[in-house]
Write a protein that holds these residues in place. Structure first.
Motif, PDB file in Angstrom:
ATOM      1  N   ARG A   1     -15.760   9.587  -3.380  1.00  0.00           N
ATOM      2  CA  ARG A   1     -16.015   8.275  -3.979  1.00  0.00           C
ATOM      3  C   ARG A   1     -14.847   7.323  -3.715  1.00  0.00           C
ATOM      4  O   ARG A   1     -15.047   6.159  -3.339  1.00  0.00           O
ATOM      5  CB  ARG A   1     -16.238   8.437  -5.489  1.00  0.00           C
ATOM      6  CG  ARG A   1     -16.689   7.144  -6.184  1.00  0.00           C
ATOM      7  CD  ARG A   1     -16.665   7.276  -7.689  1.00  0.00           C
ATOM      8  NE  ARG A   1     -15.318   7.518  -8.181  1.00  0.00           N
ATOM      9  CZ  ARG A   1     -14.377   6.567  -8.272  1.00  0.00           C
ATOM     10  NH1 ARG A   1     -14.646   5.332  -7.871  1.00  0.00           N
ATOM     11  NH2 ARG A   1     -13.174   6.858  -8.720  1.00  0.00           N
ATOM     12  N   GLN A   2     -13.614   7.831  -3.904  1.00  0.00           N
ATOM     13  CA  GLN A   2     -12.437   6.994  -3.647  1.00  0.00           C
ATOM     14  C   GLN A   2     -12.383   6.580  -2.178  1.00  0.00           C
ATOM     15  O   GLN A   2     -12.012   5.440  -1.866  1.00  0.00           O
ATOM     16  CB  GLN A   2     -11.166   7.765  -3.994  1.00  0.00           C
ATOM     17  CG  GLN A   2     -10.971   8.025  -5.486  1.00  0.00           C
ATOM     18  CD  GLN A   2      -9.652   8.728  -5.754  1.00  0.00           C
ATOM     19  OE1 GLN A   2      -8.624   8.351  -5.207  1.00  0.00           O
ATOM     20  NE2 GLN A   2      -9.691   9.773  -6.587  1.00  0.00           N
ATOM     21  N   LEU A   3     -12.751   7.498  -1.296  1.00  0.00           N
ATOM     22  CA  LEU A   3     -12.716   7.198   0.129  1.00  0.00           C
ATOM     23  C   LEU A   3     -13.737   6.130   0.486  1.00  0.00           C
ATOM     24  O   LEU A   3     -13.444   5.186   1.234  1.00  0.00           O
ATOM     25  CB  LEU A   3     -12.987   8.480   0.924  1.00  0.00           C
ATOM     26  CG  LEU A   3     -12.887   8.383   2.445  1.00  0.00           C
ATOM     27  CD1 LEU A   3     -11.480   7.999   2.876  1.00  0.00           C
ATOM     28  CD2 LEU A   3     -13.284   9.708   3.094  1.00  0.00           C
ATOM     29  N   TYR A   4     -14.945   6.252  -0.073  1.00  0.00           N
ATOM     30  CA  TYR A   4     -15.995   5.285   0.229  1.00  0.00           C
ATOM     31  C   TYR A   4     -15.696   3.910  -0.366  1.00  0.00           C
ATOM     32  O   TYR A   4     -16.189   2.886   0.129  1.00  0.00           O
ATOM     33  CB  TYR A   4     -17.343   5.788  -0.294  1.00  0.00           C
ATOM     34  CG  TYR A   4     -17.847   7.021   0.445  1.00  0.00           C
ATOM     35  CD1 TYR A   4     -17.582   7.211   1.798  1.00  0.00           C
ATOM     36  CD2 TYR A   4     -18.587   7.998  -0.218  1.00  0.00           C
ATOM     37  CE1 TYR A   4     -18.031   8.339   2.460  1.00  0.00           C
ATOM     38  CE2 TYR A   4     -19.044   9.134   0.443  1.00  0.00           C
ATOM     39  CZ  TYR A   4     -18.750   9.296   1.786  1.00  0.00           C
ATOM     40  OH  TYR A   4     -19.204  10.424   2.449  1.00  0.00           O
ATOM     41  N   ASP A   5     -14.886   3.869  -1.420  1.00  0.00           N
ATOM     42  CA  ASP A   5     -14.525   2.591  -2.035  1.00  0.00           C
ATOM     43  C   ASP A   5     -13.557   1.791  -1.178  1.00  0.00           C
ATOM     44  O   ASP A   5     -13.437   0.577  -1.335  1.00  0.00           O
ATOM     45  CB  ASP A   5     -13.892   2.828  -3.419  1.00  0.00           C
ATOM     46  CG  ASP A   5     -14.939   3.228  -4.463  1.00  0.00           C
ATOM     47  OD1 ASP A   5     -16.145   3.042  -4.182  1.00  0.00           O
ATOM     48  OD2 ASP A   5     -14.550   3.735  -5.535  1.00  0.00           O
TER      49      ASP A   5
ATOM     50  N   TYR B   1      -4.662   1.770   5.112  1.00  0.00           N
ATOM     51  CA  TYR B   1      -4.410   2.998   4.355  1.00  0.00           C
ATOM     52  C   TYR B   1      -5.573   3.972   4.479  1.00  0.00           C
ATOM     53  O   TYR B   1      -5.435   5.144   4.172  1.00  0.00           O
ATOM     54  CB  TYR B   1      -4.178   2.632   2.889  1.00  0.00           C
ATOM     55  CG  TYR B   1      -3.924   3.802   1.973  1.00  0.00           C
ATOM     56  CD1 TYR B   1      -2.837   4.658   2.159  1.00  0.00           C
ATOM     57  CD2 TYR B   1      -4.795   4.063   0.905  1.00  0.00           C
ATOM     58  CE1 TYR B   1      -2.617   5.730   1.318  1.00  0.00           C
ATOM     59  CE2 TYR B   1      -4.580   5.144   0.060  1.00  0.00           C
ATOM     60  CZ  TYR B   1      -3.488   5.966   0.271  1.00  0.00           C
ATOM     61  OH  TYR B   1      -3.271   7.024  -0.568  1.00  0.00           O
ATOM     62  N   TYR B   2      -6.726   3.481   4.968  1.00  0.00           N
ATOM     63  CA  TYR B   2      -7.948   4.277   4.971  1.00  0.00           C
ATOM     64  C   TYR B   2      -7.802   5.577   5.761  1.00  0.00           C
ATOM     65  O   TYR B   2      -8.067   6.666   5.235  1.00  0.00           O
ATOM     66  CB  TYR B   2      -9.104   3.454   5.552  1.00  0.00           C
ATOM     67  CG  TYR B   2     -10.399   4.241   5.697  1.00  0.00           C
ATOM     68  CD1 TYR B   2     -11.251   4.398   4.609  1.00  0.00           C
ATOM     69  CD2 TYR B   2     -10.763   4.812   6.915  1.00  0.00           C
ATOM     70  CE1 TYR B   2     -12.443   5.125   4.731  1.00  0.00           C
ATOM     71  CE2 TYR B   2     -11.930   5.537   7.044  1.00  0.00           C
ATOM     72  CZ  TYR B   2     -12.768   5.691   5.948  1.00  0.00           C
ATOM     73  OH  TYR B   2     -13.920   6.415   6.069  1.00  0.00           O
ATOM     74  N   GLN B   3      -7.388   5.496   7.030  1.00  0.00           N
ATOM     75  CA  GLN B   3      -7.332   6.694   7.877  1.00  0.00           C
ATOM     76  C   GLN B   3      -6.307   7.689   7.351  1.00  0.00           C
ATOM     77  O   GLN B   3      -6.563   8.907   7.335  1.00  0.00           O
ATOM     78  CB  GLN B   3      -7.003   6.316   9.317  1.00  0.00           C
ATOM     79  CG  GLN B   3      -7.012   7.524  10.255  1.00  0.00           C
ATOM     80  CD  GLN B   3      -6.940   7.145  11.725  1.00  0.00           C
ATOM     81  OE1 GLN B   3      -7.301   6.043  12.106  1.00  0.00           O
ATOM     82  NE2 GLN B   3      -6.466   8.060  12.554  1.00  0.00           N
ATOM     83  N   GLU B   4      -5.144   7.190   6.897  1.00  0.00           N
ATOM     84  CA  GLU B   4      -4.112   8.088   6.374  1.00  0.00           C
ATOM     85  C   GLU B   4      -4.623   8.824   5.135  1.00  0.00           C
ATOM     86  O   GLU B   4      -4.427  10.035   4.988  1.00  0.00           O
ATOM     87  CB  GLU B   4      -2.861   7.284   6.031  1.00  0.00           C
ATOM     88  CG  GLU B   4      -1.737   8.128   5.460  1.00  0.00           C
ATOM     89  CD  GLU B   4      -0.536   7.285   5.039  1.00  0.00           C
ATOM     90  OE1 GLU B   4       0.335   7.832   4.337  1.00  0.00           O
ATOM     91  OE2 GLU B   4      -0.482   6.087   5.409  1.00  0.00           O
TER      92      GLU B   4
END
Length: 466
Positions: A132-136, A143-146
């Motif tokens: 859920r945190q990733l999809y948000d 910061y997404y890929q890291e």
């Protein structure tokens, strides 16, 4: 489940056949092994059930056999998958097998849909809250890929994450991954002393500098590793041998895998190399006499090995791994033949040699039981198909100290140096000394002939000074 029925003139038993009602469709039905049940969460019962598409027993027979073979193959693959990730030394191999599950090559090459499927399966292993945190996060967020990669690394098995690295970067080997590949290229068992030593050397490197491709280690980092080893008291000669080992592994694998990156492990800068070397002590004539008297008539295995070493200059591992047929007593000049065998390697190609038997070594050889395959079965490990040379060496060194009543006495390896000194004092030609000790880079045309053996035996007898 076995059903017996009559087919023409034969009574036959078919396993895993199930017909719920007479005259209805026949099914293949087999219980799933308990250790594989987790692969079938969708099934309500612990059975694999597949239709044969027929109610005729004769027709069902062939279908049952075909289905059963497919199920067995599937279970073998599932067992192999379950073994992945259990052995840290096999992470690369397991990662490449994982890639092949998705029809992606071990080098990370495959179609984009297949790569996406593997990636999605890794994401699906994440806990719901993490997903859920990733999809948000917007995919464009720096910061997404890291964040995504950290989540995957923390939640999937090591070999699965390694497969993702190969998918992105191609096959870029890390230092620790070189060992198993080198073992395969050289045809060495992972339990062999050579591979254990290499594993230890590279593990020390990785623990100090991290696990990276060899070409990424800078010369400054390598020098810091050398300094760290010296600071804890490791001898400069040992550091050099460690680097020779590491260098050989990296070079061999890079050559065979066509890896063009240059590493910096060749010609290491080892300060004061050799200045801390302590010369190995030779046995004195008095010590040789004491050892000879204690061993030449003994039936004790350890004593017999010591006796063989005294006047042959063999390495401990060479003596421990002797086959009965290697000792030839019924020749004009008794001798033993050292060569590589199924349970023992020799240190170098030049270590293969023929050694005359004289003095104490000849007395001991005559008292040996030469029936069977191996002279010293006591040190044979049948399960690993190798000799326990380290254990033998420790026992032999302890026995030498007991016989000589001296805790600082020379070790078993000193027999080699002592014999070399004795032969030199007996004015044995250098080329012949090297052949006897297994140091020769080339050998004479008459090597191993009766005349050659007799000449060597005369020099060896002349060298006996105890």
């Amino acid at each position: 489940m076995i059903t017996r029925y009559t087919l023409e003139a034969f009574n036959m038993s078919i396993k895993y056949i199930w017909q719920p009602r007479k005259g209805k469709t026949i099914y293949y039905r087999r219980r799933i092994p308990s250790f594989l049940e987790h692969h079938y969460p969708e099934l309500k019962s612990p059975f694999i059930t597949k239709t044969t598409g027929t109610s005729n027993l004769t027709d069902a027979h062939a279908a049952i056999l075909t289905i059963n073979e497919a199920v067995k193959k599937e279970w073998v693959l599932l067992q192999e998958k379950d073994k992945r990730g259990r052995n840290n030394s096999q992470i690369l191999k397991d990662a490449q097998a994982h890639l092949q599950d998705y029809s992606i090559t071990p080098q990370g090459e495959g179609s984009e849909p297949l790569k996406d499927e593997l990636f999605d399966d890794l994401i699906n292993q994440l806990p719901t809250e993490d997903r859920r945190q990733l999809y948000d996060l917007p995919t464009g967020d720096p910061y997404y890929q890291e964040f995504r990669d950290k989540l995957i690394k923390d939640n999937v098995k090591a070999h699965e994450y390694r497969s993702l690295e190969i998918l992105r970067e191609g096959l870029v080997l890390k230092a620790s991954e070189y060992v198993s590949i080198y073992a395969g290229l050289k045809g060495l068992d992972n339990n062999s002393k050579q591979i254990k030593d290499i594993t230890r050397d590279i593990k020390q490197l990785v623990e100090h500098l991290g696990d990276r491709p060899p070409h990424e280690y800078s010369r400054i980092e390598i020098n810091s590793f050398i300094k760290a080893r010296l600071d804890i008291g490791v001898k400069t000669g040992t550091v050099r041998r460690n680097f020779n080992s590491i260098n050989a592994v990296f070079n061999k694998v890079n050559s065979e895998y066509e890896i063009d990156h240059l590493h910096r492990f060749n010609r290491p800068n080892i300060p004061h190399l050799g200045e801390d070397k302590k010369e190995r002590k030779d046995f004195t004539a008095k010590e040789l006499l004491a050892l000879s008297e204690a061993t030449k008539e003994s039936n004790n295995t350890t004593d017999q090995i010591i006796g063989l070493l005294i006047d042959t200059g063999m390495r401990c591992s060479e003596a421990v791994g002797l086959a009965c047929e290697d000792i030839v007593l019924n020749a004009q000049q008794p001798h033993l033949i050292l060569h590589r065998n199924t349970h023992r390697r020799l240190k170098t190609k030049n270590s293969q040699r023929v050694i005359p038997l004289v003095g104490t070594s000849l007395c001991v050889a005559k008292n040996l039981s030469l029936e069977g395959d191996w002279v010293f079965n006591k040190y044979l490990d049948d399960t690993k198909e190798q000799f326990k040379t380290d254990s033998a060496n420790n026992t032999i060194n302890n026995r030498i100290r007991v016989i000589l009543k001296d805790k600082s006495s020379p070790s078993s390896h000193s027999f080699r140096h002592t014999l070399a000194t004795r032969l030199r004092d007996a004015e044995c030609p250098e080329s012949m000394r090297k052949e006897i000790g297994g140091w020769a880079t080339s050998i004479s045309e008459k090597y191993g002939s009766p005349t050659n053996l007799q000449i060597k035996a005369e020099y060896m007898e002349k060298s006996i000074n105890y």
